[in-house]
Scaffold this active site. Sequence first.
Site, PDB file in Angstrom:
ATOM      1  N   GLY A   7       0.838  -1.195   0.000  1.00 24.07           N
ATOM      2  CA  GLY A   7       0.000   0.000   0.000  1.00 24.07           C
ATOM      3  C   GLY A   7       0.872   1.243   0.000  1.00 24.07           C
ATOM      4  N   GLU A  52     -14.605  17.066   3.834  1.00 28.63           N
ATOM      5  CA  GLU A  52     -15.165  15.828   4.392  1.00 28.63           C
ATOM      6  C   GLU A  52     -15.518  16.085   5.852  1.00 28.63           C
ATOM      7  OE1 GLU A  52     -13.166  12.404   1.582  1.00 28.63           O
ATOM      8  OE2 GLU A  52     -12.175  12.814   3.467  1.00 28.63           O
ATOM      9  N   ARG A  91     -16.997  10.899  11.832  1.00 27.53           N
ATOM     10  CA  ARG A  91     -17.410   9.609  11.272  1.00 27.53           C
ATOM     11  C   ARG A  91     -18.030   8.670  12.304  1.00 27.53           C
ATOM     12  NH1 ARG A  91     -12.721   7.290   7.541  1.00 27.53           N
ATOM     13  NH2 ARG A  91     -13.407   8.938   6.175  1.00 27.53           N
TER      14      ARG A  91
HETATM   15  C1  SIN Z   1     -13.830   8.195   2.097  1.00 29.82           C
HETATM   16  O1  SIN Z   1     -13.639   8.515   0.945  1.00 29.82           O
HETATM   17  O2  SIN Z   1     -14.874   8.403   2.685  1.00 29.82           O
HETATM   18  C2  SIN Z   1     -12.759   7.473   2.841  1.00 29.82           C
HETATM   19  C3  SIN Z   1     -11.712   8.411   3.226  1.00 29.82           C
HETATM   20  C4  SIN Z   1     -11.014   7.926   4.454  1.00 29.82           C
HETATM   21  O3  SIN Z   1     -11.149   6.788   4.853  1.00 29.82           O
HETATM   22  O4  SIN Z   1     -10.369   8.751   5.076  1.00 29.82           O
END
Ligand code: SIN
Length: 489
Positions: A13, A112, A270
């Site tokens: 990765g 985000e 989240r």
């Molecule tokens: C996403 O695109 O929601 C995942 C990004 C992340 O896991 O930080």
Amino acid sequence: MKTSYDVLIIGTGIAGLSTALALPRSLSVLIVSKDYAWECNTFYAQGGVAVAKDTADIPLHVKDTLGAGAGHCDPEAVNVLCSEGPIAIKRLINMGFHFDKDEDGNLLYTKEAAHSTNRILHAGGDATGRYIHLFLMQQLPFPILYNTQVTDLLIDEGVCYGARVFHADKIFNLYAKKVIIASGGVGSLYEYHTNARTISADMQGICLSHGIALADMEMMQFHPTAFVLGNSVRKQLLSESLRGEGAMVVDEDGRRFVFDYDPRGELAPRDVVSRAIFRYKQKTGKEVYLDLSAFTKEHFAQRFPSIYFNMTNIGYNVPEQRIPISPAFHYSMGGIKTDLRGNVLHVKDLYAVGECANTGVHGANRLASNSLLEGLVFSARVAEEIKQSIFEPKVQRTFSEVEEVLIHENDKVLKNELRHLMWYYAGILREPKNLEKAKKRVEEMLALSIGKLLRLRLLVSLEIITSALNRKESLGAHYLQQGNDLCES
Ligand code: SIN
């Protein structure tokens, strides 16, 4: 085949490949991959890479990371991530990598959840991980040994000498002066997850079997928006950036119920959104959807081409049609305890980097899109550490190549039972009595006649369960069920 190297890297990765690329080409380096090199979590990362946009944004990135981490981050690690992040991104761009830009050539930043500003770079729309992975693979000057299962680390008296592997039907030892674990997280321990199918906690289990400390293993992150219907083990991720750009979480009646749980609604951290969806489903029995009506078809297909392609292929008419969603396991904040230069504590010449490592940077809940950045920043640090000590003399040691049975005929059934157990008893909402049940069953399974690979999964599961039992209060992603309360705080 050559079996002795300067550096052995386990995992392909972003963390493993970036470390390799930062090492001098004069070193002999071998990278081992459990499967194809692209079966890693980097390849499936959609949203992007979080990075401070300018110097003034660094303290804000620090603040957002600490905030999402629920006061459990190591502030020094967060400082390293956020202040060295822009340097790491510049290095990637200088190597020739292209992030998405607007028509005037300016980098495009999206938003985000839990970020106070737009600071997520992306590539190929929602194919950031795939683009970065391909780019790093194209630059790689060192060989990869594919389809190679690491079965043990060669450790004696606190020094690591290499790894034992299973490849092409043979078990043999690969010796190296330095060994870097960059093998990712623990996704396959859970029934619903967004991870590559190779991500099954083997290296964390091997570390446990050598008495190497893992930290924060109760901190398991669940992504709020995955499409979990269908038979595939890996569930289709629906990126945070969809919500960052206007997608809404709604119930069957179109109600945005996440606001019942947190005033930030869909843009709460989240862990909060995941719990809201999970609890709302449990409480009401209603289906929950991601509503994409904020997007035009043309814009959606251009900005989120992978999600558009995948969902259309399954038969969803997106963005017109809303998508049924559920949280799914996504990321392990816990991992192999390291210092800020990737040194695994108390074992010389052994390093860990990326999701498998625990530097304390993510605390109790990782801020969205900080993980690709972590891979870039901390791999450079590990490479620097290795460059400084690779020429120190090291006595060679040989180890036996005998190995116990890797897979037993009954393992598959037990593996699936474990995944179910972890999802329901050590998942999004935890109750001590359920954790105790899970612990008992995992201990029973460990006493059965099983293969080594299942044993490693069980050891890591037990560590997650025990860590969860030891943490008596809810914190970040570790949430103890408190009756039927609606509000988070
Ligand atoms: C996403 O695109 O929601 C995942 C990004 C992340 O896991 O930080």
